[in-house]
Enzyme design. Structure first.
Site, mmCIF file in Angstrom:
data_model
loop_
_atom_site.group_PDB
_atom_site.id
_atom_site.type_symbol
_atom_site.label_atom_id
_atom_site.label_comp_id
_atom_site.label_asym_id
_atom_site.label_seq_id
_atom_site.Cartn_x
_atom_site.Cartn_y
_atom_site.Cartn_z
ATOM 1 N N PRO A 130 -2.981 -11.835 10.811
ATOM 2 C CA PRO A 130 -3.383 -11.569 12.197
ATOM 3 C C PRO A 130 -3.543 -10.069 12.413
ATOM 4 O O PRO A 130 -2.832 -9.275 11.788
ATOM 5 C CB PRO A 130 -2.209 -12.106 13.025
ATOM 6 N N ASP A 131 -4.481 -9.676 13.266
ATOM 7 C CA ASP A 131 -4.625 -8.258 13.603
ATOM 8 C C ASP A 131 -3.655 -7.990 14.768
ATOM 9 O O ASP A 131 -3.912 -8.364 15.910
ATOM 10 C CB ASP A 131 -6.074 -7.944 13.997
ATOM 11 N N ILE A 132 -2.535 -7.370 14.434
ATOM 12 C CA ILE A 132 -1.440 -7.229 15.408
ATOM 13 C C ILE A 132 -1.889 -6.420 16.621
ATOM 14 O O ILE A 132 -1.708 -6.816 17.773
ATOM 15 C CB ILE A 132 -0.219 -6.564 14.729
ATOM 16 N N LYS B 207 -11.365 -3.297 18.841
ATOM 17 C CA LYS B 207 -9.982 -3.746 19.082
ATOM 18 C C LYS B 207 -9.549 -3.502 20.517
ATOM 19 O O LYS B 207 -8.385 -3.739 20.848
ATOM 20 C CB LYS B 207 -9.030 -3.050 18.102
ATOM 21 N N LYS C 249 -13.615 0.891 15.632
ATOM 22 C CA LYS C 249 -12.326 0.189 15.799
ATOM 23 C C LYS C 249 -11.813 0.310 17.226
ATOM 24 O O LYS C 249 -11.255 -0.639 17.775
ATOM 25 C CB LYS C 249 -11.267 0.771 14.852
ATOM 26 N N ASP D 76 -4.230 -6.404 5.283
ATOM 27 C CA ASP D 76 -5.233 -7.249 5.946
ATOM 28 C C ASP D 76 -5.137 -8.692 5.466
ATOM 29 O O ASP D 76 -5.478 -9.609 6.198
ATOM 30 C CB ASP D 76 -6.636 -6.698 5.665
ATOM 31 N N PHE E 22 -4.268 3.586 14.740
ATOM 32 C CA PHE E 22 -4.492 4.605 13.721
ATOM 33 C C PHE E 22 -5.607 4.114 12.804
ATOM 34 O O PHE E 22 -5.677 2.922 12.505
ATOM 35 C CB PHE E 22 -3.214 4.855 12.903
ATOM 36 N N ASN F 16 0.849 -1.202 0.000
ATOM 37 C CA ASN F 16 0.000 0.000 0.000
ATOM 38 C C ASN F 16 0.883 1.250 0.000
ATOM 39 O O ASN F 16 2.102 1.156 -0.017
ATOM 40 C CB ASN F 16 -0.946 -0.016 1.209
ATOM 41 N N LYS G 166 8.504 -17.501 -10.329
ATOM 42 C CA LYS G 166 7.745 -16.395 -10.909
ATOM 43 C C LYS G 166 6.534 -16.930 -11.694
ATOM 44 O O LYS G 166 6.685 -17.855 -12.502
ATOM 45 C CB LYS G 166 8.671 -15.601 -11.848
HETATM 46 O O1 C5P Z 1 -8.754 -2.305 10.879
HETATM 47 P P1 C5P Z 1 -7.748 -1.323 10.384
HETATM 48 O O2 C5P Z 1 -6.665 -1.955 9.556
HETATM 49 O O3 C5P Z 1 -8.281 -0.105 9.729
HETATM 50 O O4 C5P Z 1 -7.077 -0.786 11.742
HETATM 51 C C1 C5P Z 1 -6.017 0.102 11.745
HETATM 52 C C2 C5P Z 1 -5.196 -0.074 12.988
HETATM 53 O O5 C5P Z 1 -4.966 -1.454 13.248
HETATM 54 C C3 C5P Z 1 -3.831 0.530 12.850
HETATM 55 O O6 C5P Z 1 -3.425 0.962 14.138
HETATM 56 C C4 C5P Z 1 -2.991 -0.629 12.342
HETATM 57 O O7 C5P Z 1 -1.619 -0.446 12.635
HETATM 58 C C5 C5P Z 1 -3.597 -1.776 13.102
HETATM 59 N N1 C5P Z 1 -3.547 -3.080 12.393
HETATM 60 C C6 C5P Z 1 -2.755 -4.087 12.887
HETATM 61 N N2 C5P Z 1 -2.757 -5.317 12.276
HETATM 62 C C7 C5P Z 1 -3.521 -5.553 11.206
HETATM 63 C C8 C5P Z 1 -4.316 -4.533 10.676
HETATM 64 C C9 C5P Z 1 -4.307 -3.299 11.293
HETATM 65 O O8 C5P Z 1 -2.046 -3.889 13.869
HETATM 66 N N3 C5P Z 1 -3.484 -6.737 10.619
#
Ligand code: C5P
Length: 407
Positions: free
Chosen positions: A312-314, A348, A344, A283, A330, A214, A293
């Site tokens: 994973p959502d860190i 979260k 969020k 995501d 953020f 991105n 390739k």
């Molecule tokens: O759900 P979204 O991606 O919009 O959320 C943004 C926030 O979640 C940011 O703080 C981003 O660093 C964190 N994030 C994360 N791991 C992910 C996706 C988002 O830590 N896989």
């Protein structure tokens, strides 16, 4: 607070050692300054080297010791002007009667006096000499001239002296000396705290030459890391690929993919006071990274399907920990900023979310400017367009207020 409180964290102390029997104490002083988090560099006068070897001081400070005003070796690495600029504090300990006289009369004929002349940072002197030398009108005049010019006088102490006499002139003991040195610095708002920040984009490999990513530049995360370090924090910056140089005084952990970022955060988050997720983490990642390739289809097929799997959502994992750090997310949104950001924040389990509208191309991802709204459970704060660095300082202030309010 989970980390030990280091009163000199991130501080750069240039220790000047002059010739006197107390010079041997500068070895212990170097160690103890480092224990408090200071980065210590040493300048020795020639007569100091008669009392303690530069090799000892070099081994302890882990940097070359600076001895001469015009030494082609050390001058090219760090000349007197660079040394003066580098320091947050110049501490002369022990300061001999001769040094006080030369400093007071503005000499610049050896490295230490020249660095002191070139300094714009605070300078402190810890005198150490025989009691008769300290009490002589000449020495008293010299120290008072220096104090009037804004030099900080630390000590001397009274008591039994190396020469067997009793009186004022002993180098201040190391403990009170360290305390006095620490007190010379404004205690940073995050002094002694540990802050873990994720920044930049992640790259999700499709095959050896292609990836999904991105537009995140990393600028906001790097600016926050610099502001947190300036506020006295230990900063760990886990960063995806960017074109930026990591800020000084920050531990930089480079990663590429979301899975690597996840692993790097998991390994370090146990000991931190604050977690700030600025990274634009992908995501999804390709379910399978092809080892060769991918070739363009040779006949007929005009579509290619890539299967993706969720990363994973860190930040959500960090916020779900039993002893979670103060957690700041953020939210880059293109519409309904408050609704999505608050959602969020709740989903979260964050303590704070920083929302910015990335549909406006003057701010956000690649820009040096940003305008944000900070949402907390019961509060919000609008921060209008300003540089990412200025915004970062305001965010760090806000985070520090929350930490102070925590029991
Ligand atoms: O759900 P979204 O991606 O919009 O959320 C943004 C926030 O979640 C940011 O703080 C981003 O660093 C964190 N994030 C994360 N791991 C992910 C996706 C988002 O830590 N896989």
């Amino acid at each position: 607070m989970k980390t030990a409180f280091n009163t000199l964290n991130n501080r750069r102390v240039l220790l000047g050692v002059t010739g006197g029997i107390a010079a041997y104490k500068s070895a212990e002083l170097t160690r103890r300054l480092q224990d408090q988090g200071a980065d210590v560099r040493i300048v020795m006068t020639r007569s100091a080297t008669e009392f303690i070897t530069p090799l000892t001081m070099q081994a302890l400070s882990r940097h070359p010791v600076h001895l001469d005003l015009l030494n082609p070796d050390t001058e090219s690495v760090m000349g007197h002007i660079e040394l003066a600029r580098w320091a947050d504090l110049i501490l002369i300990a022990p300061a001999s009667a001769n040094f006080l006289a030369r400093f007071a009369s503005g000499h610049g004929d050896d490295l230490l006096t020249t660095v002191c002349l070139a300094a714009e940072c605070p300078v402190a002197i810890a005198p150490a000499m025989n009691q008769a030398m300290w009490s002589k009108p000449a020495t008293q005049d010299n120290q008072s001239i220096l104090v009037h010019r804004g030099v900080h006088l630390l000590g001397p102490d009274s008591g039994l002296q190396a020469c067997g006499e009793i009186g004022a002139g002993r180098l201040l003991d190391i403990d009170p000396l360290i305390e006095r040195v620490s007190a010379l610095f404004d205690t940073g708002k995050l002094q002694g705290r540990t802050v873990l920040i994720t920044a930049g984009p992640t790259r999700e490999a499709i095959d050896p030459v292609r990836f999904i990513s991105n537009h995140s530049s990393g600028k906001q995360g790097y600016a926050l890391a610099a502001a947190a370090a300036d506020a006295g924090a230990n900063v760990i910056l886990v960063s995806g690929p960017t074109n930026l140089s990591p800020p000084e005084r920050v531990e930089h952990v480079p990663v590429i993919s979301a899975m690597q970022m996840h692993e790097a955060v998991q390994a370090r988050v146990g000991d931190v006071d604050v977690f700030i997720g600025v990274a634009a983490v992908a995501d999804y990642r390709p379910t399978l990274t092809q080892s060769q390739k991918i070739k363009k289809a040779t006949h007929g097929k005009s579509t290619l399907t890539l299967e993706l799997v969720e990363n994973p959502d860190i930040i959500a994992e960090v916020a779900a920990r039993k002893n979670k750090p103060f957690t700041v997310g953020f939210a880059a949104e293109t519409e309904q900023l408050e609704t999505f950001a608050r959602k969020k924040l709740a989903q979260k389990n964050l303590d704070m979310i920083v929302a910015n509208n990335v549909s406006n191309t003057d701010i956000g991802f690649n820009s040096d400017q940003n305008a944000i709204t900070v949402y907390e459970q019961d509060d919000s704060l609008d921060l209008p367009m300003m540089s990412k660095r200025a915004l970062s300082e305001k965010l760090i202030d806000r985070i520090a207020e929350h930490l102070r309010a925590k029991p």
